[in-house]
Design an enzyme around this catalytic site. Sequence first.
Site, PDB file in Angstrom:
ATOM      1  CB  THR A  28      -4.759   5.627  -2.836  1.00 37.46           C
ATOM      2  OG1 THR A  28      -5.620   6.700  -3.213  1.00 37.46           O
ATOM      3  CG2 THR A  28      -3.424   5.802  -3.556  1.00 37.46           C
ATOM      4  N   GLY A  29      -3.711   2.663  -3.748  1.00 38.70           N
ATOM      5  CA  GLY A  29      -2.710   1.647  -3.405  1.00 38.70           C
ATOM      6  C   GLY A  29      -2.770   0.445  -4.325  1.00 38.70           C
ATOM      7  CB  SER A  30      -0.486  -2.435  -4.681  1.00 35.01           C
ATOM      8  OG  SER A  30      -0.401  -2.811  -3.320  1.00 35.01           O
ATOM      9  CG  ASP A  81      -8.313   3.143   0.857  1.00 37.81           C
ATOM     10  OD1 ASP A  81      -7.444   2.611   0.125  1.00 37.81           O
ATOM     11  OD2 ASP A  81      -8.150   4.245   1.399  1.00 37.81           O
ATOM     12  CB  ALA A  83      -5.532  -0.726   5.921  1.00 37.77           C
ATOM     13  CG  ASP A  84      -0.153   1.416   5.079  1.00 39.06           C
ATOM     14  OD1 ASP A  84       0.286   0.907   4.037  1.00 39.06           O
ATOM     15  OD2 ASP A  84      -0.579   2.588   5.130  1.00 39.06           O
ATOM     16  N   GLY A  96       0.453   4.858   3.752  1.00 38.59           N
ATOM     17  CA  GLY A  96       1.704   4.390   3.151  1.00 38.59           C
ATOM     18  C   GLY A  96       1.901   4.960   1.748  1.00 38.59           C
ATOM     19  CD  GLU A 103      -5.778   6.545   1.303  1.00 33.63           C
ATOM     20  OE1 GLU A 103      -5.332   5.854   0.375  1.00 33.63           O
ATOM     21  OE2 GLU A 103      -5.265   6.543   2.439  1.00 33.63           O
TER      22      GLU A 103
HETATM   23  C1  5RP Z   1      -2.431   4.829   0.698  1.00 37.09           C
HETATM   24  C2  5RP Z   1      -2.946   3.828   1.663  1.00 37.09           C
HETATM   25  C3  5RP Z   1      -3.031   2.407   1.195  1.00 37.09           C
HETATM   26  O1  5RP Z   1      -4.322   1.957   1.366  1.00 37.09           O
HETATM   27  C4  5RP Z   1      -2.077   1.565   2.016  1.00 37.09           C
HETATM   28  O2  5RP Z   1      -0.776   2.105   1.926  1.00 37.09           O
HETATM   29  C5  5RP Z   1      -2.084   0.098   1.558  1.00 37.09           C
HETATM   30  O3  5RP Z   1      -1.548   0.024   0.279  1.00 37.09           O
HETATM   31  P1  5RP Z   1      -1.394  -1.342  -0.508  1.00 37.09           P
HETATM   32  O4  5RP Z   1      -2.753  -1.775  -0.906  1.00 37.09           O
HETATM   33  O5  5RP Z   1      -0.517  -0.968  -1.681  1.00 37.09           O
HETATM   34  O6  5RP Z   1      -0.717  -2.340   0.401  1.00 37.09           O
HETATM   35  O7  5RP Z   1      -3.287   4.104   2.770  1.00 37.09           O
HETATM   36  O8  5RP Z   1      -2.297   6.096   1.293  1.00 37.09           O
END
Ligand code: 5RP
Length: 214
Positions: A28-30, A81, A83-84, A96, A103
């Site tokens: 999940t995420g951008s 996936d 990560a932050d 995040g 996840e």
């Molecule tokens: C969502 C997450 C995302 O992988 C993390 O927040 C990174 O997001 P992005 O790719 O938007 O920077 O853990 O729960």
Amino acid sequence: MNQDEEKRKAARAAMRHVEPGMIVGVGTGSTVAHFIDALAERRHDIAGAVSSSEWSSQRLRERGIEVLDLNATGELPLYVDGADECDGNKCLIKGGGAALTREKIVAAASRRFVCVIDPSKRVEVLGRFPLPIEVIPMARSHVARELVKLGGQPVWRDGVVTDNGNWILDVHHLRISAPLELERELNQIAGVVTVGLFAARRADVVLIGDREMA
Ligand code: 5RP
């Protein structure tokens, strides 16, 4: 290159791990949004996806990729996936986007976890990004008090309800030099559903842009 282009590059590089006929675990995420777009270009080449959030499920379906139930697929060959934060041992902070529980489940059920990040996520010591913890709503204050005893400063992500109907505490001011030990300790607090530390199941491969981290 701006941050979004770096994310897109990492997401595209992860396609090297996708093989014909695979069921792919999707985060999940951008950054993952770019991965889903790349996956859609090969949708006839894969058997489907297992998703880690309602948000990702919707994006997958909109792009013609079938979303499968993890209970029906068995172990997955691949999970991709973002990560932050990511340290030198490929341990991660995630959550995040509040999707950490699903996840963590899909990552645990996958043989290979490919993490896709832009360079800003790479840190020496985890903890500058507040650590997300998903909690049962009635346990919010109890869990917060326990986190303060451990030296953290929890902040309730007010207004956010996870896909599982729970709440998120973001824990500030943790310097996480022993991620595995902290993950285990936080998992013991009654009312904690999931800790956004991915150390017991860390990434196998980290792509920073199109470069694989050693
Ligand atoms: C969502 C997450 C995302 O992988 C993390 O927040 C990174 O997001 P992005 O790719 O938007 O920077 O853990 O729960």
